[in-house]
Write a protein that holds these residues in place. Structure first.
Motif, short mmCIF file in Angstrom:
data_model
loop_
_atom_site.label_atom_id
_atom_site.label_comp_id
_atom_site.label_asym_id
_atom_site.label_seq_id
_atom_site.Cartn_x
_atom_site.Cartn_y
_atom_site.Cartn_z
N ALA A 1 24.81 0.05 24.02
CA ALA A 1 24.25 -0.74 25.12
C ALA A 1 24.72 -0.21 26.46
CB ALA A 1 24.63 -2.20 24.96
N VAL A 2 26.00 0.13 26.52
CA VAL A 2 26.55 0.65 27.77
C VAL A 2 25.88 1.98 28.13
CG1 VAL A 2 28.61 1.65 28.81
CG2 VAL A 2 28.78 -0.50 27.57
N LEU A 3 25.76 2.86 27.15
CA LEU A 3 25.13 4.16 27.41
C LEU A 3 23.69 3.97 27.88
CD1 LEU A 3 26.46 6.31 24.43
CD2 LEU A 3 27.01 6.55 26.86
N GLU A 4 23.02 3.00 27.26
CA GLU A 4 21.65 2.72 27.65
C GLU A 4 21.58 2.27 29.10
OE1 GLU A 4 18.42 -0.34 26.02
OE2 GLU A 4 19.69 0.52 24.45
N GLU A 5 22.50 1.39 29.46
CA GLU A 5 22.51 0.90 30.85
C GLU A 5 22.79 2.03 31.82
OE1 GLU A 5 24.62 -2.75 33.26
OE2 GLU A 5 25.70 -0.95 32.71
N ILE A 6 23.73 2.88 31.47
CA ILE A 6 24.04 4.02 32.33
C ILE A 6 22.80 4.91 32.46
CG2 ILE A 6 25.39 6.14 32.49
CD1 ILE A 6 27.69 4.64 31.15
N GLY A 7 22.16 5.16 31.34
CA GLY A 7 20.96 5.99 31.35
C GLY A 7 19.89 5.41 32.27
N ARG A 8 19.71 4.10 32.17
CA ARG A 8 18.71 3.44 33.01
C ARG A 8 19.07 3.58 34.48
NH1 ARG A 8 17.99 -0.69 29.55
NH2 ARG A 8 19.76 -1.78 30.49
N TRP A 9 20.35 3.37 34.78
CA TRP A 9 20.80 3.45 36.17
C TRP A 9 20.48 4.83 36.76
CZ3 TRP A 9 23.59 5.83 39.86
CH2 TRP A 9 23.96 5.07 40.98
N PHE A 10 20.87 5.85 36.03
CA PHE A 10 20.63 7.20 36.54
C PHE A 10 19.14 7.53 36.59
CE2 PHE A 10 25.11 7.75 36.18
CZ PHE A 10 25.42 8.76 37.06
N GLU A 11 18.42 7.04 35.60
CA GLU A 11 16.97 7.26 35.61
C GLU A 11 16.35 6.70 36.89
OE1 GLU A 11 14.89 8.89 33.79
OE2 GLU A 11 13.06 8.11 34.68
N ASP A 12 16.73 5.48 37.24
CA ASP A 12 16.15 4.82 38.41
C ASP A 12 16.60 5.47 39.72
OD1 ASP A 12 14.89 3.12 36.74
OD2 ASP A 12 16.19 1.38 37.12
N ARG A 13 17.91 5.68 39.84
CA ARG A 13 18.46 6.09 41.13
C ARG A 13 18.51 7.59 41.34
NH1 ARG A 13 20.70 0.71 42.67
NH2 ARG A 13 22.14 1.72 44.15
N VAL A 14 18.50 8.35 40.27
CA VAL A 14 18.69 9.80 40.42
C VAL A 14 17.54 10.60 39.82
CG1 VAL A 14 20.22 11.76 39.97
CG2 VAL A 14 21.20 9.49 40.42
N PHE A 15 17.30 10.41 38.52
CA PHE A 15 16.35 11.28 37.84
C PHE A 15 14.93 11.10 38.35
CE2 PHE A 15 19.35 10.82 33.94
CZ PHE A 15 20.32 11.54 34.62
N LYS A 16 14.50 9.85 38.41
CA LYS A 16 13.12 9.59 38.85
C LYS A 16 12.86 10.12 40.26
CE LYS A 16 11.43 5.49 37.58
NZ LYS A 16 10.44 5.45 36.48
N PRO A 17 13.73 9.83 41.21
CA PRO A 17 13.53 10.43 42.53
C PRO A 17 13.46 11.95 42.49
CG PRO A 17 15.18 8.70 42.67
CD PRO A 17 14.84 8.85 41.22
N LEU A 18 14.28 12.55 41.66
CA LEU A 18 14.24 14.01 41.56
C LEU A 18 12.85 14.48 41.11
CD1 LEU A 18 17.67 15.00 39.92
CD2 LEU A 18 16.91 15.47 42.25
N ARG A 19 12.23 13.70 40.25
CA ARG A 19 10.91 14.10 39.75
C ARG A 19 9.80 13.73 40.73
NH1 ARG A 19 12.72 11.67 34.85
NH2 ARG A 19 11.42 9.89 35.38
N ASP A 20 9.89 12.52 41.31
CA ASP A 20 8.73 11.96 42.01
C ASP A 20 8.77 12.07 43.52
OD1 ASP A 20 8.08 11.31 39.46
OD2 ASP A 20 8.52 9.17 39.65
N GLU A 21 9.94 11.99 44.10
CA GLU A 21 10.04 11.99 45.56
C GLU A 21 9.32 13.21 46.14
OE1 GLU A 21 11.58 10.02 48.06
OE2 GLU A 21 10.75 11.55 49.39
#
Lengths: 189, 189
Positions: free
Chosen positions: B57-77
């Motif tokens: 669960a913790v890993l999932e939450e971390i993954g989500r956090w980075f997806e939202d704040r870091v990974f997605k912007p890297l792809r979409d911004e």
DNA sequence: CACAGTATGTACTAATTGGTACAATTGATC
DNA sequence: GATCAATTGTACCAATTAGTACATACTGTG
């Protein structure tokens, strides 16, 4: 009933591998006896202080190994660039192209960082300092040498993390090459 | 006798901090109950699978956090360089300038790497890939983009190791600056 | 071969581990 | 205010934990 008589130094080598693969907390005495073929009798005879003393012995051995094969050459070898080349060779062999973990690095990320603060800090501080002095000897200016040496040690540790995660030793080898090139590049400010 | 009614998501946040400071193996249920103020009842109600499920669960939450704040912007911004700037800002804040450890990185160095292979590999692979795509979008050629992105993620992880060891958040900040400069440098092959 | 000291296996603690069972309590909804 | 599912503390379990004690066996020295 004792069958074979062992030496403490053999135990330390075996313990190093156990700690590397199971981590400090994950290394229970039963794991140790299983992997080292040493009974509790021998273990507590060699290391009356228990797990803590075992880990200290391992860290000490690691420190000595790097001191001999990496740090000292960085300081003393007249040909500075050769010392750097040697460093990368030794590092690649020691970490088995990224398949083996750096115990000191692993300790640094855990609570072991507090318990073994002296050893962990010493390992990384001398590595960075000795590499820095070597780079200065190779003709770099001081601030750049500091930056490059820190960057190289960081790169090696990070590469170990990533190589384990992505599961390719290629990542590690590639990174070592990149770091070496950066350190030996002569034609750049 | 139950006093306060909690939510699973609160538990996950607390658990993340516990795992980060004690490691997976070092996190016993007694530590968890002490630090999270949650009894075994709640714990096993939220996570019937025990410690493994908590870590997932913790890993999932971390993954989500980075997806939202870091990974997605890297792809979409649309502004690629802005996305990279944002990445370093978020990373610096998230890791508290190097005083906080990357749980995924710590897992990568231990045996947790096998147990949570999927999550660990996924985290790092997507980070490298998304950063790579961002660099390509910023005009880099493909092979250089691959190298630079791998180098940056490695640098962040290594910096966390070194910062903890030497005990200065300065090491971390300095490294982030160096990495950012390397990624945004436009006037070099 | 005798002797000393070093190793070693076994048996034993007491404490802690992860985990289960369950009855009691809560808070939202009707 | 009655109802009911979601939540929670407590008591309990078997297994494992680190560590101790000690009698026994090995090994190098004389």
């Amino acid at each position: 009933m004792p069958r074979v008589v062992s030496e403490r130094s053999d135990a330390v080598t075996a313990l190093a591998e156990v700690f590397r693969t199971h981590g400090f907390e994950g290394t229970s005495l039963s794991v140790i006896t299983a992997k080292t073929k040493l009974g509790k009798g021998s273990l507590y005879h060699f290391f009356p202080g228990g797990k803590d003393e075992m880990a200290e012995a391992v860290l000490e051995e690691i420190g000595r190994w790097f001191e001999d094969r990496v740090f000292k050459p960085l300081r003393d070898e007249p040909d500075a660039e050769a010392a750097i080349e040697k460093m990368f060779e030794e590092v690649d062999r020691y970490f088995r192209s990224g398949r083996r973990v750096c115990l000191v690095g692993a300790f640094a990320l855990g609570q072991e960082c507090d318990r073994f603060e002296r050893q962990v800090r010493g390992y990384f501080e001398t590595w960075v300092m000795d590499l820095e002095s070597c780079l200065i000897r190779a003709g770099r200016n001081e601030t750049l040498a500091r930056d490059l040496s820190e960057d190289a040690v960081i790169g090696i540790q990070g590469a170990l993390v990533l190589a384990r995660s992505i599961g390719q030793s290629a990542v590690f080898e590639r990174t070592l090459l990149r770091l070496k090139k950066r350190l030996l590049e002569r034609d750049h400010p």
